[in-house]
Design an enzyme around this catalytic site. Structure first.
Site, PDB file in Angstrom:
ATOM      1  N   ASP A  36       0.851  -1.193   0.000  1.00 47.56           N
ATOM      2  CA  ASP A  36       0.000   0.000   0.000  1.00 47.56           C
ATOM      3  C   ASP A  36       0.882   1.237   0.000  1.00 47.56           C
ATOM      4  OD1 ASP A  36      -3.267   0.116   0.894  1.00 47.56           O
ATOM      5  OD2 ASP A  36      -2.163   2.017   0.868  1.00 47.56           O
ATOM      6  N   ASN A  84      -5.762  -5.105  -5.997  1.00 40.42           N
ATOM      7  CA  ASN A  84      -6.992  -4.545  -5.440  1.00 40.42           C
ATOM      8  C   ASN A  84      -6.935  -3.049  -5.179  1.00 40.42           C
ATOM      9  OD1 ASN A  84      -9.403  -4.628  -3.417  1.00 40.42           O
ATOM     10  ND2 ASN A  84      -7.659  -3.958  -2.185  1.00 40.42           N
ATOM     11  N   TYR A 150     -14.072   6.239 -13.351  1.00 42.65           N
ATOM     12  CA  TYR A 150     -13.964   5.031 -12.522  1.00 42.65           C
ATOM     13  C   TYR A 150     -14.576   3.845 -13.270  1.00 42.65           C
ATOM     14  CZ  TYR A 150     -14.657   2.049  -8.353  1.00 42.65           C
ATOM     15  OH  TYR A 150     -14.651   1.017  -7.443  1.00 42.65           O
ATOM     16  N   LYS A 154     -12.867   0.247 -14.487  1.00 43.63           N
ATOM     17  CA  LYS A 154     -13.321  -1.045 -13.972  1.00 43.63           C
ATOM     18  C   LYS A 154     -13.818  -1.951 -15.099  1.00 43.63           C
ATOM     19  CE  LYS A 154     -12.252  -0.200  -9.680  1.00 43.63           C
ATOM     20  NZ  LYS A 154     -11.182  -0.946  -9.015  1.00 43.63           N
ATOM     21  N   THR A 185     -16.508   0.728   3.184  1.00 41.72           N
ATOM     22  CA  THR A 185     -15.071   0.921   3.425  1.00 41.72           C
ATOM     23  C   THR A 185     -14.780   2.417   3.369  1.00 41.72           C
ATOM     24  OG1 THR A 185     -14.365   0.998   1.119  1.00 41.72           O
ATOM     25  CG2 THR A 185     -14.641  -1.206   2.075  1.00 41.72           C
TER      26      THR A 185
HETATM   27  N1  LIG Z   1     -15.952   0.169  -1.402  1.00 47.06           N
HETATM   28  C1  LIG Z   1     -16.716  -0.044  -2.456  1.00 47.06           C
HETATM   29  O1  LIG Z   1     -17.927   0.282  -2.479  1.00 47.06           O
HETATM   30  C2  LIG Z   1     -16.141  -0.743  -3.666  1.00 47.06           C
HETATM   31  C3  LIG Z   1     -17.032  -1.320  -4.582  1.00 47.06           C
HETATM   32  C4  LIG Z   1     -16.514  -1.939  -5.704  1.00 47.06           C
HETATM   33  C5  LIG Z   1     -15.144  -1.992  -5.909  1.00 47.06           C
HETATM   34  N2  LIG Z   1     -14.317  -1.420  -5.002  1.00 47.06           N
HETATM   35  C6  LIG Z   1     -12.887  -1.500  -5.266  1.00 47.06           C
HETATM   36  O2  LIG Z   1     -12.275  -2.215  -4.211  1.00 47.06           O
HETATM   37  C7  LIG Z   1     -10.893  -1.874  -4.140  1.00 47.06           C
HETATM   38  C8  LIG Z   1     -10.527  -1.619  -2.692  1.00 47.06           C
HETATM   39  O3  LIG Z   1     -11.244  -0.481  -2.256  1.00 47.06           O
HETATM   40  P1  LIG Z   1     -11.787  -0.296  -0.771  1.00 47.06           P
HETATM   41  O4  LIG Z   1     -13.245  -0.105  -0.878  1.00 47.06           O
HETATM   42  O5  LIG Z   1     -11.233  -1.354   0.110  1.00 47.06           O
HETATM   43  O6  LIG Z   1     -11.172   1.149  -0.469  1.00 47.06           O
HETATM   44  P2  LIG Z   1     -10.111   1.654   0.600  1.00 47.06           P
HETATM   45  O7  LIG Z   1      -9.977   3.103   0.305  1.00 47.06           O
HETATM   46  O8  LIG Z   1     -10.490   1.206   1.956  1.00 47.06           O
HETATM   47  O9  LIG Z   1      -8.769   0.880   0.171  1.00 47.06           O
HETATM   48  C9  LIG Z   1      -8.044   1.200  -0.977  1.00 47.06           C
HETATM   49  C10 LIG Z   1      -6.567   1.069  -0.635  1.00 47.06           C
HETATM   50  O10 LIG Z   1      -5.825   1.263  -1.856  1.00 47.06           O
HETATM   51  C11 LIG Z   1      -4.681   2.026  -1.513  1.00 47.06           C
HETATM   52  N3  LIG Z   1      -4.171   2.713  -2.699  1.00 47.06           N
HETATM   53  C12 LIG Z   1      -4.823   3.617  -3.469  1.00 47.06           C
HETATM   54  N4  LIG Z   1      -4.016   4.065  -4.432  1.00 47.06           N
HETATM   55  C13 LIG Z   1      -2.820   3.434  -4.285  1.00 47.06           C
HETATM   56  C14 LIG Z   1      -1.585   3.479  -4.963  1.00 47.06           C
HETATM   57  N5  LIG Z   1      -1.390   4.289  -6.021  1.00 47.06           N
HETATM   58  N6  LIG Z   1      -0.582   2.662  -4.549  1.00 47.06           N
HETATM   59  C15 LIG Z   1      -0.752   1.855  -3.486  1.00 47.06           C
HETATM   60  N7  LIG Z   1      -1.904   1.782  -2.782  1.00 47.06           N
HETATM   61  C16 LIG Z   1      -2.923   2.559  -3.175  1.00 47.06           C
HETATM   62  C17 LIG Z   1      -5.182   3.028  -0.473  1.00 47.06           C
HETATM   63  O11 LIG Z   1      -4.110   3.601   0.271  1.00 47.06           O
HETATM   64  C18 LIG Z   1      -6.089   2.155   0.363  1.00 47.06           C
HETATM   65  O12 LIG Z   1      -5.418   1.527   1.437  1.00 47.06           O
HETATM   66  C19 LIG Z   1     -10.706  -0.688  -5.076  1.00 47.06           C
HETATM   67  O13 LIG Z   1     -10.144  -1.145  -6.288  1.00 47.06           O
HETATM   68  C20 LIG Z   1     -12.119  -0.196  -5.301  1.00 47.06           C
HETATM   69  O14 LIG Z   1     -12.266   0.477  -6.531  1.00 47.06           O
HETATM   70  C21 LIG Z   1     -14.769  -0.811  -3.868  1.00 47.06           C
END
Ligand SMILES: NC(=O)c1ccc[n+]([C@@H]2O[C@H](COP(=O)([O-])OP(=O)(O)OC[C@H]3O[C@@H](n4cnc5c(N)ncnc54)[C@H](O)[C@@H]3O)[C@@H](O)[C@H]2O)c1
Length: 257
Positions: A36, A84, A150, A154, A185
């Protein structure tokens, strides 16, 4: 999938879905590298799972090869890679464009999945095969007018994982996309009250992590699994896509349920 003694790497592992998957992989006996850009968050989760913290910006093309190499060296092997890390856009990107923000979201959501896959494939081959799961979104399967950029990234992850998943099968490497609906989240912290106020059900990060473990268990490749509250996670069917008259659609268009 037998996880005991396996090596795993999780990007975006400091928070939300990535942290939940890191915990479940570790519970199954895998050694987990937590990647991360949030250095303290990566260290905290790595500490919880007795894993390895690997801070770095995954959108940098030089970072994923370096971190994959570190994880493989530390664990002696790499078997599971969860790509992820992700973010949302700060603009619609339809009438005008903030180029820096555009590069940022494409870099994290899409480039890192490609960089991570290319970096991990030789290591997974050396382990005799393995699995890659990339986090897309329900926005990878359906339009989302409040964030077109976004949604674009995706959809691209879904297309890449479905295609790379088939291309990698000869190497004994499986790749699928996971497509969660809204999950509670930090990513959706600003909208959370709107969802709960409207009675809209949210997934938990653990729900999504369970789906990722189910994908690993299923052992299939080239699928995009949707995850929605109150439903069993399942591969999306992609049915009814028209082909030329009299043709049979290629198997990639008819996979899944
Ligand atoms: N939360 C939702 O509703 C949801 C729904 C569908 C998909 N997603 C996807 O799930 C994945 C995880 O998201 P989440 O909901 O756990 O969010 P989150 O914000 O809790 O976690 C995302 C993590 O990615 C890290 N990150 C972002 N950019 C980065 C980079 N350039 N280098 C290294 N680390 C980086 C952040 O520091 C963070 O810890 C993402 O790809 C998001 O698009 C989330």
């Amino acid at each position: 999938m037998e996880l005991n003694g396996k090596g795993a790497l999780v990007t975006g592992g400091a928070s939300g879905i990535g942290a939940a998957v890191a915990r479940k992989l570790a519970e199954g006996g895998a050694r987990v590298a937590v990647v991360d850009r949030d250095e303290s968050g990566a260290s905290r989760v790595a500490g919880e799972v007795a894993g390895l913290a690997l801070p770095g910006d995954v959108s940098d093309p030089e970072v994923m090869p370096r971190l994959v190499a570190e994880a493989e060296r530390e664990f002696g092997r790499l078997d599971v890679v969860f790509l992820n890390a992700g973010t949302t856009a700060r603009q619609p990107g339809v009438a005008e464009l903030d180029l820096a923000d555009y590069r940022r979201i494409v870099g994290v959501n899409l480039d890192h999945v490609v960089f991570g896959t290319c970096a991990a494939t030789p290591a997974l081959r050396r382990a005799g095969g393995g699995a890659i799961v990339a986090t897309a979104s329900l926005a990878g399967l359906t339009p989302m007018p409040n964030d077109p950029l976004y949604t674009m990234t995706k959809h691209a992850v879904v297309g890449y994982a479905r295609s790379a998943g088939l291309a990698l099968r000869a190497d004994g490497i499986r790749m699928c996309a996971v497509c969660p609906g809204f999950a509670d989240t930090p990513l959706i912290a600003e909208q959370r009250d709107q969802f709960t106020g409207a009675g809209f059900p949210l997934l938990t990060a653990e729900d999504v992590a369970d789906a990722v473990l189910a994908i690993l268990d299923r052992g299939t490749s080239g699928e995009a699994w949707f995850v929605q509250p109150g439903r069993e996670p399942a591969p999306y069917g992609f049915r009814g896509i028209p082909g030329p008259a009299g043709s049979t659609p290629p198997p990639t268009l008819t996979r899944g349920v």
